[in-house]
Design a protein around this motif. Structure first.
Motif, PDB file in Angstrom:
ATOM      1  N   THR A  36       0.845  -1.314   0.125  1.00  0.00           N
ATOM      2  CA  THR A  36       0.165  -0.205   0.001  1.00  0.00           C
ATOM      3  C   THR A  36       0.842   1.210   0.168  1.00  0.00           C
ATOM      4  O   THR A  36       0.598   2.445  -0.745  1.00  0.00           O
ATOM      5  CB  THR A  36      -0.901   0.062   1.284  1.00  0.00           C
ATOM      6  N   GLY A  37       1.789   1.234   0.910  1.00  0.00           N
ATOM      7  CA  GLY A  37       2.896   2.288   0.736  1.00  0.00           C
ATOM      8  C   GLY A  37       4.260   2.187   0.249  1.00  0.00           C
ATOM      9  O   GLY A  37       5.165   1.728   0.885  1.00  0.00           O
ATOM     10  N   TYR A  38       4.359   2.664  -0.954  1.00  0.00           N
ATOM     11  CA  TYR A  38       5.697   2.325  -1.644  1.00  0.00           C
ATOM     12  C   TYR A  38       6.777   3.199  -0.892  1.00  0.00           C
ATOM     13  O   TYR A  38       7.980   2.863  -1.271  1.00  0.00           O
ATOM     14  CB  TYR A  38       5.483   2.570  -3.000  1.00  0.00           C
ATOM     15  N   TYR A  39       6.564   4.237  -0.318  1.00  0.00           N
ATOM     16  CA  TYR A  39       7.639   5.123   0.074  1.00  0.00           C
ATOM     17  C   TYR A  39       7.462   5.064   1.777  1.00  0.00           C
ATOM     18  O   TYR A  39       8.005   5.705   2.487  1.00  0.00           O
ATOM     19  CB  TYR A  39       7.166   6.492  -0.175  1.00  0.00           C
ATOM     20  N   SER A  40       6.917   4.076   2.545  1.00  0.00           N
ATOM     21  CA  SER A  40       6.732   3.892   3.679  1.00  0.00           C
ATOM     22  C   SER A  40       7.344   2.618   4.348  1.00  0.00           C
ATOM     23  O   SER A  40       6.834   1.483   3.773  1.00  0.00           O
ATOM     24  CB  SER A  40       5.326   3.811   4.269  1.00  0.00           C
ATOM     25  N   VAL A  41       8.207   2.712   5.008  1.00  0.00           N
ATOM     26  CA  VAL A  41       8.937   1.509   5.849  1.00  0.00           C
ATOM     27  C   VAL A  41       7.967   0.953   6.913  1.00  0.00           C
ATOM     28  O   VAL A  41       7.312   1.698   7.539  1.00  0.00           O
ATOM     29  CB  VAL A  41      10.266   2.006   6.559  1.00  0.00           C
ATOM     30  N   ASN A  42       7.854  -0.303   6.702  1.00  0.00           N
ATOM     31  CA  ASN A  42       6.780  -0.898   7.467  1.00  0.00           C
ATOM     32  C   ASN A  42       7.092  -0.666   8.837  1.00  0.00           C
ATOM     33  O   ASN A  42       7.966  -1.050   9.453  1.00  0.00           O
ATOM     34  CB  ASN A  42       6.987  -2.691   7.329  1.00  0.00           C
ATOM     35  N   SER A  43       5.863  -0.191   9.547  1.00  0.00           N
ATOM     36  CA  SER A  43       5.987   0.195  10.846  1.00  0.00           C
ATOM     37  C   SER A  43       5.866  -1.159  11.976  1.00  0.00           C
ATOM     38  O   SER A  43       6.133  -0.745  13.128  1.00  0.00           O
ATOM     39  CB  SER A  43       4.780   1.202  11.497  1.00  0.00           C
ATOM     40  N   ARG A  44       5.656  -2.208  11.434  1.00  0.00           N
ATOM     41  CA  ARG A  44       5.809  -3.375  12.282  1.00  0.00           C
ATOM     42  C   ARG A  44       7.135  -3.526  12.902  1.00  0.00           C
ATOM     43  O   ARG A  44       7.206  -4.144  14.245  1.00  0.00           O
ATOM     44  CB  ARG A  44       5.569  -4.631  11.596  1.00  0.00           C
ATOM     45  N   TYR A  45       8.136  -3.099  12.092  1.00  0.00           N
ATOM     46  CA  TYR A  45       9.635  -3.474  12.777  1.00  0.00           C
ATOM     47  C   TYR A  45      10.114  -2.177  13.311  1.00  0.00           C
ATOM     48  O   TYR A  45      11.456  -2.120  13.551  1.00  0.00           O
ATOM     49  CB  TYR A  45      10.328  -4.097  11.632  1.00  0.00           C
ATOM     50  N   GLY A  46       9.480  -1.124  13.321  1.00  0.00           N
ATOM     51  CA  GLY A  46       9.991   0.167  13.803  1.00  0.00           C
ATOM     52  C   GLY A  46       9.930   1.582  12.865  1.00  0.00           C
ATOM     53  O   GLY A  46       9.309   1.395  11.777  1.00  0.00           O
ATOM     54  N   THR A  47      10.790   2.354  12.952  1.00  0.00           N
ATOM     55  CA  THR A  47      10.464   3.800  12.448  1.00  0.00           C
ATOM     56  C   THR A  47      11.787   3.769  11.242  1.00  0.00           C
ATOM     57  O   THR A  47      12.578   2.800  11.062  1.00  0.00           O
ATOM     58  CB  THR A  47      11.029   4.976  13.334  1.00  0.00           C
ATOM     59  N   PRO A  48      11.305   4.560  10.103  1.00  0.00           N
ATOM     60  CA  PRO A  48      12.388   4.774   9.079  1.00  0.00           C
ATOM     61  C   PRO A  48      13.962   4.617   9.703  1.00  0.00           C
ATOM     62  O   PRO A  48      14.817   4.368   9.160  1.00  0.00           O
ATOM     63  CB  PRO A  48      12.059   6.092   8.521  1.00  0.00           C
ATOM     64  N   HIS A  49      14.146   5.627  10.832  1.00  0.00           N
ATOM     65  CA  HIS A  49      15.330   5.666  11.258  1.00  0.00           C
ATOM     66  C   HIS A  49      15.845   4.278  11.915  1.00  0.00           C
ATOM     67  O   HIS A  49      17.204   4.108  11.887  1.00  0.00           O
ATOM     68  CB  HIS A  49      15.653   6.977  12.562  1.00  0.00           C
ATOM     69  N   ASP A  50      15.113   3.531  12.450  1.00  0.00           N
ATOM     70  CA  ASP A  50      15.483   2.275  12.741  1.00  0.00           C
ATOM     71  C   ASP A  50      16.069   1.341  11.698  1.00  0.00           C
ATOM     72  O   ASP A  50      17.104   0.912  11.591  1.00  0.00           O
ATOM     73  CB  ASP A  50      14.472   1.415  13.452  1.00  0.00           C
ATOM     74  N   PHE A  51      15.183   1.581  10.650  1.00  0.00           N
ATOM     75  CA  PHE A  51      15.720   0.796   9.563  1.00  0.00           C
ATOM     76  C   PHE A  51      17.151   1.341   8.897  1.00  0.00           C
ATOM     77  O   PHE A  51      17.831   0.617   8.282  1.00  0.00           O
ATOM     78  CB  PHE A  51      14.740   0.830   8.310  1.00  0.00           C
ATOM     79  N   MET A  52      17.089   2.431   8.862  1.00  0.00           N
ATOM     80  CA  MET A  52      18.442   3.162   8.471  1.00  0.00           C
ATOM     81  C   MET A  52      19.555   2.716   9.195  1.00  0.00           C
ATOM     82  O   MET A  52      20.672   2.205   8.992  1.00  0.00           O
ATOM     83  CB  MET A  52      18.505   4.736   8.485  1.00  0.00           C
ATOM     84  N   TYR A  53      19.302   2.681  10.478  1.00  0.00           N
ATOM     85  CA  TYR A  53      20.352   2.107  11.615  1.00  0.00           C
ATOM     86  C   TYR A  53      20.682   0.449  11.241  1.00  0.00           C
ATOM     87  O   TYR A  53      21.830   0.165  11.139  1.00  0.00           O
ATOM     88  CB  TYR A  53      19.852   2.024  12.983  1.00  0.00           C
ATOM     89  N   PHE A  54      19.641  -0.354  10.971  1.00  0.00           N
ATOM     90  CA  PHE A  54      19.804  -1.749  10.287  1.00  0.00           C
ATOM     91  C   PHE A  54      20.834  -1.560   9.155  1.00  0.00           C
ATOM     92  O   PHE A  54      21.990  -2.451   9.210  1.00  0.00           O
ATOM     93  CB  PHE A  54      18.509  -2.244  10.069  1.00  0.00           C
ATOM     94  N   VAL A  55      20.665  -0.992   8.185  1.00  0.00           N
ATOM     95  CA  VAL A  55      21.307  -0.858   7.252  1.00  0.00           C
ATOM     96  C   VAL A  55      22.870  -0.500   7.155  1.00  0.00           C
ATOM     97  O   VAL A  55      23.748  -1.016   6.731  1.00  0.00           O
ATOM     98  CB  VAL A  55      20.799   0.061   5.752  1.00  0.00           C
ATOM     99  N   ASP A  56      22.763   0.590   8.097  1.00  0.00           N
ATOM    100  CA  ASP A  56      24.307   1.037   8.533  1.00  0.00           C
ATOM    101  C   ASP A  56      24.860   0.027   9.163  1.00  0.00           C
ATOM    102  O   ASP A  56      26.229  -0.110   8.895  1.00  0.00           O
ATOM    103  CB  ASP A  56      24.229   2.295   9.215  1.00  0.00           C
TER     104      ASP A  56
END
Length: 469
Positions: A36-56
């Motif tokens: 549904t949200g192509y520009y939205s990181v799945n909120s089930r696993y945290g915030t966009p910054h949490d995902f950035m932290y994971f990638v980093d």
């Protein structure tokens, strides 16, 4: 996951992680493939910054991150893209072209420039904002063909009367051109299951412009073969050897993905025939053969320690299985295999070139054995791979080799530390006996349901080999 998974992945010797879609989606059982949200990181696993932290954190440990990305279709939920502004904005106004009966979704209308812009901008967004290393593009075959997964009367031919989706083809070419213009080192991977030509060729040569393609043919043939009782395998030997007929036609990835361990297909370990010991031996053999086969490798989580039940998105993997000896030994085996692969340049340096591979004997169907060489840039360096798909030890098995010298076992899936029977080889000295169209040969012991890798030292080449070649 950033503080637990990444250390595990690095310790196991993997180079990348590939994530099922992390874009926002309403239905858990879609695994993220109905967005549904192509520009939205799945909120089930945290915030966009949490995902950035994971990638980093992945990048700090030298682990690349690949995302599954779904540009073919989107779900019908009213809070998604369907009738977005009250009109068929993202889908076609023609229900016959808009409707995706196979998945109960709607297809993107690639003939609209604004839809193409939306999707390409979205691909750039994940690479730019989140520093993703690549995208695995889902359902490429579905986009290429207007009739893919449809019955007669459910599709409309293109302007020339053909079944090719010309707008989707143009979209994918433009997508890859734009991605590589801005991110030259990106991985653009096509999940494409047909014989469409030049998927991984540049667009200026008439290709689609991806740099990798999933080898679905290899996967289907190998899993069909491995599920057979070994007594029947000799009658289906072609399932092992056919993939080498086209292995260099594209830049392939060999996938053992989530799709193969769900919906009643059984887990990889549970697909294997035989008793408890043979199941593990077969799986070690499968992985050893996969690592030696030309092409990059992908293994779905849980396969490395022998998950017995199918993957279930509602629960964790069965990590408790590591309390059992054979599962822990399988995990140790996959770890050792990964690290051996990374250290052995011959297994990946010329992965997509014919000169990186040479058959020794593809024809021994009666004993279900294949033997071949993998080579790197150094023409005098090579690795010999011997795979025995029968549960029988072969004593005094002779194989052809290209040079004199001493051949020693550098890897064996039948070692006791991996759960095997312990059938190993001591140093073998090459004999001046031509065999398998090679000028020399060695005799070895081939363990049951196992793969053995051999290396030569103190090599002495036939002085006439250049003239003969």
């Amino acid at each position: 996951m950033a503080d637990q998974l990444i250390d595990y992945v690095a310790d196991m010797g993997y180079t990348h992680v590939e994530l099922l879609p992390v874009m926002e989606h309403p239905y858990d059982a879609s695994w993220g493939y109905q967005v549904t949200g192509y520009y939205s990181v799945n909120s089930r696993y945290g915030t966009p910054h949490d995902f950035m932290y994971f990638v980093d954190r992945c990048h700090q440990r030298g682990i690349g991150v690949i995302l599954d990305w779904v540009p073919a279709h989107f779900c019908k939920d009213s809070h998604g893209l369907r009738n977005f502004d009250g009109t068929t904005l993202y889908e076609s106004p023609d229900p016959l072209q808009a409707e995706n009966w196979q998945w109960g979704t709607l297809n993107f209308d690639f003939a609209k420039p604004e839809v193409v812009s939306f999707l390409i901008s979205n691909a750039l967004y994940w690479l730019d904002v989140f520093h993703i290393d690549g995208l695995r593009v889902d359902a490429v075959a579905f986009m290429l063909y207007l009739d893919y997964g449809r019955q007669e009367g459910q599709w409309v031919p293109n302007q020339y009367g053909g079944k090719e989706n010309l707008a989707a083809i143009a979209f994918m070419k433009k997508l890859n051109e734009v991605i590589f213009q801005h991110f030259p080192a990106a991985l653009m991977i096509a999940e494409e299951s047909t014989a469409w030509p030049a998927v991984t060729k540049p667009t200026y040569l008439g290709g689609l412009g991806y740099n990798y393609k999933w080898n679905m043919g290899w996967m289907n043939d190998l899993l069909r073969y491995m599920q057979m009782d070994p007594v029947h395998r000799k009658w289906h030997h072609h399932l092992l050897t056919f993939s080498f007929m086209y292995a260099f036609s594209e830049n392939y990835i060999l996938p053992l993905s989530h799709d193969e361990v769900v919906h009643g297909k059984r887990s990889l370990l549970n697909k294997m025939p035989g008793d408890y010991w043979q199941k593990f031996a077969n799986l070690r053999l499968l992985y050893g053969y996969m690592i030696a086969h030309p092409g990059k490798k992908l293994l779905f989580m849980g396969g490395e320690f022998g998950q017995f039940i199918e993957w279930n998105e509602d629960q964790s993997l069965d990590w408790h299985l590591l309390d059992y000896e054979m599962h822990q030994k399988l995990k140790d085996y996959v770890k050792a295999l990964n690290h051996f692969y990374r250290a052995e340049r011959n297994l990946w340096e010329l992965d997509h070139e014919e000169r990186g591979f040479q058959w020794i004997d593809p024809h021994d169907y009666s004993q279900s054995i294949v033997t071949f060489m993998r080579k790197g840039q150094d023409p005098e360096d090579f690795l010999i791979i011997v795979c025995n798909f029968a549960p029988v030890v072969r004593e005094g098995y002779r194989i052809g080799v290209p040079c004199l010298g001493e051949y020693f076992e550098v890897f064996n899936s039948d070692l006791r530390i991996y759960g095997g029977s312990g059938q190993v080889n001591s140093l073998a000295v090459a004999q001046d006996t031509p065999w398998h169209n090679q000028p020399f040969s060695v005799e070895m012991k081939v363990p049951p349901l196992a793969v053995v890798y051999l290396k030569a030292i103190n090599k002495k080449w036939d002085k006439n080999r250049n003239e003969r070649d």
